[in-house]
Design a protein around this motif. Structure first.
Motif, PDB file in Angstrom:
ATOM      1  N   ILE A 162     121.428   1.858 -58.611  1.00 23.39           N
ATOM      2  CA  ILE A 162     120.890   3.119 -59.016  1.00 23.39           C
ATOM      3  C   ILE A 162     119.703   4.094 -58.302  1.00 23.39           C
ATOM      4  O   ILE A 162     119.540   5.026 -59.060  1.00 23.39           O
ATOM      5  N   ALA A 163     119.048   3.456 -58.819  1.00 20.65           N
ATOM      6  CA  ALA A 163     117.376   3.390 -58.202  1.00 20.65           C
ATOM      7  C   ALA A 163     117.291   4.689 -57.312  1.00 20.65           C
ATOM      8  O   ALA A 163     116.460   5.572 -57.907  1.00 20.65           O
ATOM      9  N   LYS A 164     118.294   4.560 -56.251  1.00 19.35           N
ATOM     10  CA  LYS A 164     117.912   5.495 -55.931  1.00 19.35           C
ATOM     11  C   LYS A 164     118.214   7.195 -56.274  1.00 19.35           C
ATOM     12  O   LYS A 164     118.360   8.100 -55.006  1.00 19.35           O
ATOM     13  N   SER A 165     119.383   7.231 -57.283  1.00 18.75           N
ATOM     14  CA  SER A 165     120.495   8.089 -57.056  1.00 18.75           C
ATOM     15  C   SER A 165     119.907   9.679 -57.280  1.00 18.75           C
ATOM     16  O   SER A 165     120.217  10.599 -57.345  1.00 18.75           O
ATOM     17  N   PHE A 166     117.868   9.033 -57.979  1.00 14.68           N
ATOM     18  CA  PHE A 166     117.351  10.341 -57.838  1.00 14.68           C
ATOM     19  C   PHE A 166     116.264  10.807 -56.897  1.00 14.68           C
ATOM     20  O   PHE A 166     115.628  11.628 -56.993  1.00 14.68           O
TER      21      PHE A 166
END
Lengths: 222, 221
Positions: A70-74
């Motif tokens: 999820i860290a890379k979602s933004f």
């Protein structure tokens, strides 16, 4: 209107994910190598792990996987694309789409993790449906709380560390409830025994989604 | 001096709590014995923490509505002092737990929950530290502050009720009526809660005034 936006943005995310398969494949590889490392470091031969350890290990692997996924979602969104989105859609649409998309992603990853975990380490689960329901709830819970956190962390410079330190404390209550519920599923307890945890989890999720929905517009503005 | 009445009240209340807290009659309950006096020091810390963190959230919301330096500084200082109260509550609780439960840390749900809560607010300061731009720091940490508080409330008030805690008055609902306090103790306990909270607000008042002045001074240099 909002629903159409959300669906459209989700479609965009899926298409992007499909086009850059390396990210998703990377996550799958991450899950499987973590499971394998656990298998090797416990020196297992044929499922000798105790039930509490099996349970804790499973959720810890999922926790780290979800933080990484999820860290890379933004952060993966380039500045130009964010600006483009800014002029087209509402921030509420963006955060809801991200949450829904991350839920799907986490669900796939969690199921793969479960499958691989079962093959390598063994499977003591007695109540399969309840366990799958727990995984579903876990996917929803992780993605709701971590999506907002990743949005916050993406704004800062050292977003990798921040993601972990901001996310872990927030996720612990959820994780404890999930572990308890999945322990009940493994032991094959009566389903009414897990009702308390189920309701609490849904309530926490509802709170977190509402708060994200309200706060994201402030985060987005730049 | 006209606005100083509450500061005088704070001093008087805390002096009263210190003297009466150590000298008055307390019920002699098994296990607790004289250590029940910790109620006057340990419990008000958590009240103070919740109230100060509440102040912090209120100012975070205010900041998002009207972004001024003052709102941001009060929000930050309140979180800092709330955290201080939390740490003090943790220390007084652990010392007490050592002699009554036998361990500094005994995996009590309330202990765990408050440790997680403290971690959340330590993270808040790490988050603040990782921005260079003032406005961005203020806005994003305000967002996180509200988010963390919303996660903290179920943590502190709902989860411990689902499992039994070792804390006195627990095993059922940890409400006020079940605390084993007689009217004698209440006479000290309520002033203690008010006194410690007022002390926290006093510290907040002084610190945020100082910080606002400092910021203004640096801006002009």
């Amino acid at each position: 209107m909002l629903l159409r936006e959300v669906l459209y943005l989700m479609q965009k995310d899926f298409v992007l994910e499909w086009r850059q398969k390396y990210a998703f494949n990377g996550m799958l590889l991450y899950v499987s190598s973590t499971v394998f490392i656990c298998y090797l470091s416990f020196g297992l031969r044929g499922g000798t792990l105790g039930v509490p350890v099996w349970n804790a290990l499973f959720w810890i692997i999922l926790l780290f996987t979800s933080v990484n996924a999820i860290a890379k979602s933004f952060t993966q969104e380039s500045k130009g694309r964010l600006l483009y989105l800014y002029s087209l859609v509402s921030p509420q649409g963006v955060i809801l789409a991200k949450i829904a998309y991350n839920t799907c992603l986490m669900l796939i990853l969690a199921l793969m993790c479960y499958l691989f975990y079962t093959i390598v380490i063994g499977n003591p689960v007695q109540d399969d449906y309840l366990f799958l329901a727990t995984i579903l709830l876990g996917a929803i819970g992780f993605s709701t709380s971590l999506t907002m956190v990743s949005g916050i962390a993406a704004k800062a410079s050292n977003s990798g560390t921040l993601m972990a330190i901001l996310g872990f404390p927030i996720i612990i209550p959820m994780l404890l409830m999930l572990m308890k519920m999945s322990k009940n599923a493994i032991d094959g307890l009566d389903r009414s025994a897990s009702l308390d945890e189920l309701i609490t989890l849904l309530a926490i999720n509802a709170i977190v989604v509402t708060i994200s929905f309200i706060l994201y517009p402030y985060l987005w503005r730049n | 001096m006209k606005n100083a009445w509450w500061k005088i009240l704070t001093v008087v209340l805390l002096l009263y709590v210190l003297i009466a807290g150590f000298l008055n009659e307390v019920p002699h309950l098994p296990i607790l014995n004289e250590s029940i006096r910790n109620t006057y020091f340990h419990v008000p810390m958590w009240f103070g923490m919740i109230i100060l963190l509440g102040v912090s959230v209120v100012y975070a919301i205010k900041y998002l509505r009207t972004p001024t330096l003052r709102n941001d500084i009060i929000s930050m200082e309140a979180a800092q002092i709330g955290l201080l109260f939390g740490v003090l509550g943790m220390i007084t609780g652990m010392g007490w737990a050592r002699i009554t439960w036998g361990e500094y840390w005994s995996n009590d749900p309330k202990q765990n929950a408050s440790a997680i809560g403290l971690l959340m607010y330590f993270a808040y300061f790490v988050l603040r530290g990782s921005f260079v731009d003032h406005q961005q720091r203020a806005r994003i940490s305000a967002v996180y502050n509200i988010f963390a508080y919303a996660a903290l409330i179920p943590l502190l008030f709902i989860l411990p009720r689902l499992t039994d805690s070792l804390h006195p008055g627990n095993g059922g609902n940890p409400g006020f009526g079940t605390y084993d306090m007689d009217s004698n103790m209440r006479k000290v306990f309520y002033p203690a809660v008010i006194g410690w909270t007022l002390l926290g607000i006093w510290i907040l008042n002084v610190k945020s005034r100082f910080e606002i002045l400092r910021q203004k001074l640096y801006e002009n240099v």
